[in-house]
Design a protein around this motif. Sequence first.
Motif, mmCIF file in Angstrom:
data_model
loop_
_atom_site.group_PDB
_atom_site.id
_atom_site.type_symbol
_atom_site.label_atom_id
_atom_site.label_comp_id
_atom_site.label_asym_id
_atom_site.label_seq_id
_atom_site.Cartn_x
_atom_site.Cartn_y
_atom_site.Cartn_z
ATOM 1 N N VAL A 1 -34.946 39.703 85.811
ATOM 2 C CA VAL A 1 -33.856 38.873 85.274
ATOM 3 C C VAL A 1 -32.875 39.677 84.420
ATOM 4 C CG1 VAL A 1 -33.362 36.999 83.635
ATOM 5 C CG2 VAL A 1 -35.028 36.657 85.459
ATOM 6 N N ALA A 2 -33.378 40.540 83.561
ATOM 7 C CA ALA A 2 -32.504 41.279 82.639
ATOM 8 C C ALA A 2 -31.741 42.411 83.319
ATOM 9 C CB ALA A 2 -33.317 41.833 81.473
ATOM 10 N N MET A 3 -31.971 42.630 84.605
ATOM 11 C CA MET A 3 -31.245 43.688 85.316
ATOM 12 C C MET A 3 -29.816 43.266 85.618
ATOM 13 S SD MET A 3 -33.489 46.055 85.435
ATOM 14 C CE MET A 3 -34.073 45.344 83.905
ATOM 15 N N ARG A 4 -29.548 41.969 85.591
ATOM 16 C CA ARG A 4 -28.206 41.450 85.849
ATOM 17 C C ARG A 4 -27.519 41.140 84.523
ATOM 18 N NH1 ARG A 4 -28.027 36.774 90.508
ATOM 19 N NH2 ARG A 4 -26.132 37.713 91.298
ATOM 20 N N GLN A 5 -26.366 41.753 84.288
ATOM 21 C CA GLN A 5 -25.634 41.524 83.042
ATOM 22 C C GLN A 5 -25.258 40.052 82.885
ATOM 23 O OE1 GLN A 5 -25.362 43.585 80.546
ATOM 24 N NE2 GLN A 5 -24.272 42.059 79.343
ATOM 25 N N GLU A 6 -24.928 39.402 83.988
ATOM 26 C CA GLU A 6 -24.584 37.977 83.948
ATOM 27 C C GLU A 6 -25.741 37.168 83.342
ATOM 28 O OE1 GLU A 6 -23.322 34.413 87.080
ATOM 29 O OE2 GLU A 6 -23.863 36.390 87.856
ATOM 30 N N ASN A 7 -26.971 37.495 83.721
ATOM 31 C CA ASN A 7 -28.134 36.790 83.190
ATOM 32 C C ASN A 7 -28.295 37.043 81.695
ATOM 33 O OD1 ASN A 7 -28.674 35.937 85.792
ATOM 34 N ND2 ASN A 7 -30.328 37.397 86.128
ATOM 35 N N VAL A 8 -28.071 38.276 81.279
ATOM 36 C CA VAL A 8 -28.195 38.629 79.860
ATOM 37 C C VAL A 8 -27.188 37.813 79.050
ATOM 38 C CG1 VAL A 8 -27.964 40.498 78.173
ATOM 39 C CG2 VAL A 8 -29.099 40.929 80.378
ATOM 40 N N GLU A 9 -25.966 37.708 79.546
ATOM 41 C CA GLU A 9 -24.938 36.928 78.848
ATOM 42 C C GLU A 9 -25.324 35.456 78.752
ATOM 43 O OE1 GLU A 9 -21.375 37.951 81.007
ATOM 44 O OE2 GLU A 9 -21.521 40.050 80.364
ATOM 45 N N ILE B 1 -45.845 52.622 88.460
ATOM 46 C CA ILE B 1 -45.502 51.592 87.468
ATOM 47 C C ILE B 1 -44.670 52.213 86.348
ATOM 48 C CG2 ILE B 1 -46.480 50.102 85.667
ATOM 49 C CD1 ILE B 1 -48.744 49.451 87.691
ATOM 50 N N ALA B 2 -45.069 53.384 85.858
ATOM 51 C CA ALA B 2 -44.329 54.060 84.798
ATOM 52 C C ALA B 2 -42.893 54.373 85.240
ATOM 53 C CB ALA B 2 -45.043 55.343 84.374
ATOM 54 N N GLU B 3 -42.729 54.807 86.486
ATOM 55 C CA GLU B 3 -41.380 55.121 86.995
ATOM 56 C C GLU B 3 -40.508 53.870 87.058
ATOM 57 O OE1 GLU B 3 -41.911 57.162 90.730
ATOM 58 O OE2 GLU B 3 -42.693 58.973 89.744
ATOM 59 N N LEU B 4 -41.063 52.768 87.573
ATOM 60 C CA LEU B 4 -40.284 51.533 87.664
ATOM 61 C C LEU B 4 -39.977 50.986 86.266
ATOM 62 C CD1 LEU B 4 -38.905 49.514 89.484
ATOM 63 C CD2 LEU B 4 -41.102 48.378 89.831
ATOM 64 N N MET B 5 -40.935 51.087 85.367
ATOM 65 C CA MET B 5 -40.697 50.640 83.990
ATOM 66 C C MET B 5 -39.576 51.449 83.352
ATOM 67 S SD MET B 5 -44.555 50.012 82.545
ATOM 68 C CE MET B 5 -44.038 49.409 80.936
ATOM 69 N N GLU B 6 -39.587 52.751 83.573
ATOM 70 C CA GLU B 6 -38.566 53.618 82.982
ATOM 71 C C GLU B 6 -37.187 53.298 83.547
ATOM 72 O OE1 GLU B 6 -36.797 56.085 80.427
ATOM 73 O OE2 GLU B 6 -38.849 55.366 80.315
ATOM 74 N N LEU B 7 -37.123 52.972 84.823
ATOM 75 C CA LEU B 7 -35.837 52.582 85.419
ATOM 76 C C LEU B 7 -35.279 51.325 84.753
ATOM 77 C CD1 LEU B 7 -36.349 53.030 89.286
ATOM 78 C CD2 LEU B 7 -34.685 54.210 87.840
ATOM 79 N N ARG B 8 -36.145 50.399 84.426
ATOM 80 C CA ARG B 8 -35.717 49.118 83.852
ATOM 81 C C ARG B 8 -35.548 49.155 82.336
ATOM 82 N NH1 ARG B 8 -38.681 44.231 87.120
ATOM 83 N NH2 ARG B 8 -37.606 44.586 89.082
ATOM 84 N N ARG B 9 -36.199 50.115 81.677
ATOM 85 C CA ARG B 9 -36.233 50.140 80.215
ATOM 86 C C ARG B 9 -34.863 50.020 79.546
ATOM 87 N NH1 ARG B 9 -35.629 53.832 76.604
ATOM 88 N NH2 ARG B 9 -35.686 55.557 78.075
ATOM 89 N N PRO B 10 -33.847 50.804 79.972
ATOM 90 C CA PRO B 10 -32.554 50.696 79.265
ATOM 91 C C PRO B 10 -31.956 49.285 79.310
ATOM 92 C CG PRO B 10 -32.608 52.656 80.664
ATOM 93 C CD PRO B 10 -33.836 51.851 80.993
ATOM 94 N N LYS B 11 -32.074 48.621 80.450
ATOM 95 C CA LYS B 11 -31.520 47.254 80.566
ATOM 96 C C LYS B 11 -32.331 46.271 79.725
ATOM 97 C CE LYS B 11 -28.594 47.590 84.311
ATOM 98 N NZ LYS B 11 -27.238 47.155 84.358
ATOM 99 N N TYR B 12 -33.653 46.418 79.762
ATOM 100 C CA TYR B 12 -34.500 45.541 78.946
ATOM 101 C C TYR B 12 -34.145 45.690 77.475
ATOM 102 C CZ TYR B 12 -37.984 44.570 82.694
ATOM 103 O OH TYR B 12 -38.640 44.153 83.820
ATOM 104 N N GLU B 13 -34.070 46.938 77.019
ATOM 105 C CA GLU B 13 -33.806 47.179 75.598
ATOM 106 C C GLU B 13 -32.419 46.696 75.198
ATOM 107 O OE1 GLU B 13 -34.739 51.315 74.984
ATOM 108 O OE2 GLU B 13 -36.895 50.925 75.016
ATOM 109 N N ALA B 14 -31.437 46.868 76.076
ATOM 110 C CA ALA B 14 -30.078 46.415 75.771
ATOM 111 C C ALA B 14 -30.005 44.892 75.687
ATOM 112 C CB ALA B 14 -29.110 46.932 76.834
ATOM 113 N N ALA B 15 -30.841 44.203 76.452
ATOM 114 C CA ALA B 15 -30.811 42.737 76.475
ATOM 115 C C ALA B 15 -31.557 42.114 75.298
ATOM 116 C CB ALA B 15 -31.421 42.231 77.783
ATOM 117 N N ALA B 16 -32.516 42.846 74.742
ATOM 118 C CA ALA B 16 -33.451 42.258 73.776
ATOM 119 C C ALA B 16 -32.879 42.099 72.375
ATOM 120 C CB ALA B 16 -34.709 43.124 73.702
ATOM 121 N N ASP B 17 -33.185 40.945 71.782
ATOM 122 C CA ASP B 17 -32.938 40.731 70.358
ATOM 123 C C ASP B 17 -34.135 41.248 69.558
ATOM 124 O OD1 ASP B 17 -30.434 39.255 70.565
ATOM 125 O OD2 ASP B 17 -31.632 37.607 71.375
#
Length: 170
Positions: free
Chosen positions: A81-89, A129-145
């Motif tokens: 879900v957090a991979m899409r900026q529209e969803n984050v907004e 799993i570590a590779e996929l997590m690392e790919l997603r990490r920047p978007k997850y962290e940017a979305a999180a409060d």
Amino acid sequence: MNNIFLIGFMGAGKSSVAEGLGTLLKLPVVEMDQYISENEHMTIPEIFEKKGEAYFRQCETELLRSCCTEEARIISCGGGVAMRQENVEVMHSCGTVILLTATPEVILERVKGNNDRPLLQNKKNVKDIAELMELRRPKYEAAADITIDTSKLDVKQVCQSILKEIWNEA
């Protein structure tokens, strides 16, 4: 109270924590993957196979939008879900976004018996799993409060940590 959106990698504890928070706060819980699966009368892997990932991702966005028009709830988001900026907004417009994390080893332990994870087909090992997590990490962290590592916590401890953080922000 606004919505609480739980984001993070599969196996981070979103579903279990959503149930715990729902009980503690007496709020309804929306399990996004389950809702979409029931609405489409297909499993998530079937939706990916028959209608494609893009269709599934659009279902997620529509469901998020509908959650913002109803009373407060706890929403356990699918891992992408957090991979899409529209969803984050959308999430930020009507709630608090909580990122749940865990180590790749803990994730593997939690998901190894589950075959409803299309993105982990033939990739149930720590390295993948570590590779996929690392790919997603920047978007997850940017979305999180708020970010909570669930690796060494039980559901009750995670819920307590979230409530403490939310109340400190209020």
